[in-house]
Design an enzyme around this catalytic site. Structure first.
Site, PDB file in Angstrom:
ATOM      1  N   LYS A 192     -87.793   9.003  66.602  1.00 36.05           N
ATOM      2  CA  LYS A 192     -86.555   9.145  65.820  1.00 36.05           C
ATOM      3  C   LYS A 192     -86.530  10.409  64.954  1.00 36.05           C
ATOM      4  O   LYS A 192     -85.452  10.953  64.699  1.00 36.05           O
ATOM      5  CB  LYS A 192     -86.303   7.901  64.959  1.00 36.05           C
ATOM      6  CG  LYS A 192     -86.281   6.595  65.749  1.00 36.05           C
ATOM      7  CD  LYS A 192     -85.314   6.610  66.931  1.00 36.05           C
ATOM      8  CE  LYS A 192     -85.490   5.389  67.814  1.00 36.05           C
ATOM      9  NZ  LYS A 192     -84.894   5.503  69.143  1.00 36.05           N
ATOM     10  N   GLY A 220     -83.398  -0.085  66.646  1.00 34.65           N
ATOM     11  CA  GLY A 220     -82.942  -1.465  66.672  1.00 34.65           C
ATOM     12  C   GLY A 220     -83.382  -2.304  65.478  1.00 34.65           C
ATOM     13  O   GLY A 220     -83.366  -3.524  65.548  1.00 34.65           O
ATOM     14  N   GLY A 221     -83.787  -1.656  64.387  1.00 31.16           N
ATOM     15  CA  GLY A 221     -84.016  -2.408  63.147  1.00 31.16           C
ATOM     16  C   GLY A 221     -85.468  -2.707  62.813  1.00 31.16           C
ATOM     17  O   GLY A 221     -85.776  -3.114  61.700  1.00 31.16           O
ATOM     18  N   LYS A 243     -76.511  -7.662  68.638  1.00 28.06           N
ATOM     19  CA  LYS A 243     -75.062  -7.588  68.794  1.00 28.06           C
ATOM     20  C   LYS A 243     -74.544  -8.884  69.402  1.00 28.06           C
ATOM     21  O   LYS A 243     -75.182  -9.468  70.276  1.00 28.06           O
ATOM     22  CB  LYS A 243     -74.705  -6.422  69.728  1.00 28.06           C
ATOM     23  CG  LYS A 243     -75.084  -5.061  69.154  1.00 28.06           C
ATOM     24  CD  LYS A 243     -75.027  -3.972  70.214  1.00 28.06           C
ATOM     25  CE  LYS A 243     -75.500  -2.644  69.632  1.00 28.06           C
ATOM     26  NZ  LYS A 243     -75.710  -1.637  70.686  1.00 28.06           N
ATOM     27  N   GLU A 248     -75.349   6.415  69.216  1.00 27.40           N
ATOM     28  CA  GLU A 248     -74.958   5.441  68.192  1.00 27.40           C
ATOM     29  C   GLU A 248     -74.702   6.147  66.869  1.00 27.40           C
ATOM     30  O   GLU A 248     -75.518   6.969  66.440  1.00 27.40           O
ATOM     31  CB  GLU A 248     -76.084   4.419  67.970  1.00 27.40           C
ATOM     32  CG  GLU A 248     -76.389   3.565  69.172  1.00 27.40           C
ATOM     33  CD  GLU A 248     -77.367   2.427  68.830  1.00 27.40           C
ATOM     34  OE1 GLU A 248     -77.441   1.489  69.618  1.00 27.40           O
ATOM     35  OE2 GLU A 248     -78.057   2.497  67.791  1.00 27.40           O
ATOM     36  N   ARG A 250     -80.363   4.615  78.251  1.00 26.98           N
ATOM     37  CA  ARG A 250     -80.325   3.599  79.316  1.00 26.98           C
ATOM     38  C   ARG A 250     -78.902   3.088  79.478  1.00 26.98           C
ATOM     39  O   ARG A 250     -78.029   3.416  78.673  1.00 26.98           O
ATOM     40  CB  ARG A 250     -81.208   2.414  78.900  1.00 26.98           C
ATOM     41  CG  ARG A 250     -80.721   1.821  77.571  1.00 26.98           C
ATOM     42  CD  ARG A 250     -81.317   0.456  77.237  1.00 26.98           C
ATOM     43  NE  ARG A 250     -80.575  -0.156  76.151  1.00 26.98           N
ATOM     44  CZ  ARG A 250     -80.815   0.029  74.861  1.00 26.98           C
ATOM     45  NH1 ARG A 250     -81.779   0.831  74.475  1.00 26.98           N
ATOM     46  NH2 ARG A 250     -80.075  -0.567  73.946  1.00 26.98           N
ATOM     47  N   VAL A 295     -76.314  -3.304  77.526  1.00 35.03           N
ATOM     48  CA  VAL A 295     -75.753  -4.639  77.777  1.00 35.03           C
ATOM     49  C   VAL A 295     -74.217  -4.567  77.789  1.00 35.03           C
ATOM     50  O   VAL A 295     -73.567  -5.118  78.671  1.00 35.03           O
ATOM     51  CB  VAL A 295     -76.214  -5.631  76.682  1.00 35.03           C
ATOM     52  CG1 VAL A 295     -75.474  -6.957  76.813  1.00 35.03           C
ATOM     53  CG2 VAL A 295     -77.718  -5.856  76.739  1.00 35.03           C
TER      54      VAL A 295
HETATM   55  C1  MV4 Z   1     -79.048   2.642  58.615  1.00 38.39           C
HETATM   56  C2  MV4 Z   1     -78.165   1.866  57.858  1.00 38.39           C
HETATM   57  C3  MV4 Z   1     -77.658   2.410  56.703  1.00 38.39           C
HETATM   58  N1  MV4 Z   1     -78.047   3.643  56.304  1.00 38.39           N
HETATM   59  N2  MV4 Z   1     -79.389   3.869  58.192  1.00 38.39           N
HETATM   60  C4  MV4 Z   1     -80.040  -0.660  61.911  1.00 38.39           C
HETATM   61  C5  MV4 Z   1     -80.688  -0.515  63.231  1.00 38.39           C
HETATM   62  C6  MV4 Z   1     -81.240   0.859  63.269  1.00 38.39           C
HETATM   63  N3  MV4 Z   1     -80.904   1.466  64.500  1.00 38.39           N
HETATM   64  C7  MV4 Z   1     -80.628   1.562  62.123  1.00 38.39           C
HETATM   65  N4  MV4 Z   1     -79.905   0.612  61.357  1.00 38.39           N
HETATM   66  C8  MV4 Z   1     -79.289   0.972  60.204  1.00 38.39           C
HETATM   67  N5  MV4 Z   1     -79.574   2.206  59.752  1.00 38.39           N
HETATM   68  C9  MV4 Z   1     -78.887   4.336  57.053  1.00 38.39           C
HETATM   69  N6  MV4 Z   1     -79.256   5.556  56.629  1.00 38.39           N
HETATM   70  C10 MV4 Z   1     -77.840   0.588  58.326  1.00 38.39           C
HETATM   71  C11 MV4 Z   1     -78.401   0.143  59.485  1.00 38.39           C
HETATM   72  C12 MV4 Z   1     -78.043  -1.198  59.851  1.00 38.39           C
HETATM   73  C13 MV4 Z   1     -77.283  -1.480  60.974  1.00 38.39           C
HETATM   74  C14 MV4 Z   1     -76.859  -0.487  61.846  1.00 38.39           C
HETATM   75  C15 MV4 Z   1     -76.125  -0.799  62.968  1.00 38.39           C
HETATM   76  C16 MV4 Z   1     -75.803  -2.102  63.240  1.00 38.39           C
HETATM   77  C17 MV4 Z   1     -76.207  -3.094  62.404  1.00 38.39           C
HETATM   78  C18 MV4 Z   1     -76.952  -2.811  61.266  1.00 38.39           C
HETATM   79  C19 MV4 Z   1     -77.335  -3.823  60.428  1.00 38.39           C
HETATM   80  C20 MV4 Z   1     -78.074  -3.558  59.338  1.00 38.39           C
HETATM   81  C21 MV4 Z   1     -78.430  -2.245  59.041  1.00 38.39           C
END
Ligand code: MV4
Length: 451
Positions: A119, A167-168, A240, A278, A295, A298
């Protein structure tokens, strides 16, 4: 132009394996299914031209085992491998081994997977390509002291993320300095266990963003186009549940700007294949690159329905060296996908594997169901709990919601609990109907009580 493939081995299971078999069949390409002993009765095994059992139920010993998959490639003489989503789909080593072995990995080149898999590297690439990113320098954090200093400059809240994550996983939100040490220790331990890499970086935390992603396609000749967005803001713990196109939050200007940014992202790495960029989008419609998925996803059917193109077919054509045409694509009408999982939505979405005793899929105009299950099928406990995707298409969002309600009402799945009742509840929520939701919305709702 290279010749088209004669035989594709599908390194996956479930609905996506079936989805790939369908397109390959229409293209006159033979298919090979691989399966674990838990999936003997699966439709992908039945519908493929050939099938090879590659091991016991555990994914590590079957769908994640590169030696076993390469042995199946060898004995069936497949000339291409489609990885689907999950499993080995974003494993650069697997893509590289396929290439060295002389079979085409249907997806981007290994170095492109690597570049987006790390990342910090991905963010750095985006900064250089002038794609908007979340504030934060995207440098490896050296220590807690280093992190505290950066956070002070940036202002709280901040978020720390694992460079190997996505993905968290390995992510922590920090609201004030005295939370730092604990967040740092637990995020690093989680990242180490999940990825074997505990490198962390920091960003300004964007409060309650929307998750909006742009579908892109790049060919082997440097052309990259976008196929508009999907709104995936309705999610629970990074899973999701519903995706749609267009996003109810979208404007023509925002789509133009995000589309251009996504194309720049793809062009920056000479992206080959279908991919998804994304973004986080804040309440003022500022958007920030979050990550790129290298990729098929879904939720790709949502785009297929409004763009009226088969994305698996596009993937295969690009892999054998076809050029993208000159066309641009615009969404027509509205599509919504509900993920039907074998989970009890009123008991914390607890998995509910077991035998499906009765099954009747929704049908009718504008209704699509992608699934590998049927009456009498036993959902194994070893894999993902998604058992079907219900996708509707209609001229407007309002009509799509009405159609989704109708389709959910006629979906019969007995023997296991499913998320159908959750989606029936969701479609009735005024905030959902108004398009008034972000990634935090579902977590703030009081769901109906468990029965
Ligand atoms: C973040 C964010 C807020 N600020 N980054 C969640 C999964 C990962 N790919 C990155 N994510 C997030 N990054 C910053 N700087 C909030 C999330 C996030 C989130 C993002 C997309 C879909 C659902 C989410 C749920 C919680 C937090």
């Amino acid at each position: 132009m290279a010749e088209k493939f004669k035989k594709i081995l599908i390194a996956n299971r479930g609905e996506i394996a079936l989805r790939i078999i369908r397109t390959a069949r229409e293209m006159g390409i033979k298919t090979v299914a691989i399966y674990s002993t838990a999936d003997r009765e699966s439709l992908h095994v039945r519908f493929a031209d050939e099938a090879v059992c590659i091991g016991p139920p555990s994914s590590t010993d079957s769908y994640l085992s590169i030696p076993k998959i390469m042995a199946a490639v060898e004995i069936t003489n497949a000339d291409a491998v489609h990885p689907g989503y999950g499993f080995l789909s974003e494993n650069a080593d697997f893509a590289e081994i396929c290439t060295e072995y002389g079979v085409k990995f249907i997806g981007p080149r290994p170095e492109q997977i690597r570049q987006m898999g790390d990342k910090i590297t991905a963010k750095d690439t985006m900064i250089k390509a002038k794609v908007p990113v979340v504030p934060g320098d995207g440098e490896l954090l050296k220590s807690v002291a280093d992190g505290l200093e950066q956070a002070k400059k940036m202002g709280y809240p901040v978020i720390i993320k694992a460079t190997a994550g996505g993905g968290g996983k390995g992510m922590r939100i920090i609201n004030k300095p005295d939370e730092f040490q604990k967040a740092w220790d637990s995020a690093r331990a989680e990242a180490k266990a999940a990825f074997g890499n505990d490198g962390m970086y920091m960003e300004k935390y964007i409060v309650e963003p929307r998750h909006i992603e742009i579908q892109i396609i790049g060919d082997q000749f440097g052309r990259v186009i976008h196929l508009s967005e999907r709104d995936c803001s309705v999610q629970r713990r990074h899973q999701k549940l519903v995706e749609e196109c267009p996003s109810p939050f979208m404007t023509d200007e925002l789509r133009q700007a995000m589309g251009e940014a996504a194309i720049k992202a793809g062009e920056a790495i000479n992206y080959e294949g279908v991919g998804t960029v994304e973004f986080l989008v804040d309440a003022e419609r500022n958007f920030y690159f979050m990550e790129m998925n290298t990729r098929i996803q879904v939720e790709h059917p949502v785009t297929e329905e409004v763009i009226d193109h088969d994305l698996i077919k596009e993937q295969i054509k690009i892999a054998y060296g076809e050029r993208l045409g000159e066309d641009n694509y615009y969404p027509k009408g509205h599509a919504i996908e509900c993920r039907i999982n074998a989970e009890d939505p009123w008991n914390n979405f607890r998995p509910s594997p077991g035998k499906i005793t009765s099954f009747h899929s929704s049908k009718g105009h504008g209704v699509r169901v992608d699934t590998h299950v049927y009456a009498g099928y036993t959902i194994p406990p070893y894999y993902d709990s998604m058992i079907a995707k219900l996708i509707v298409r209609a001229p407007t969002r309002e009509e799509a919601i009405t159609k989704m309600e109708r389709a959910l009402n006629e979906f019969i799945i007995e023997g296991v609990k499913t998320t159908v009742p959750f989606h029936q509840w969701l479609m009735k929520q005024q905030d959902f109907r108004d398009g008034n939701f972000d990634t935090g919305w579902l977590g703030q709702q009081k769901l109906p009580e468990g029965k």
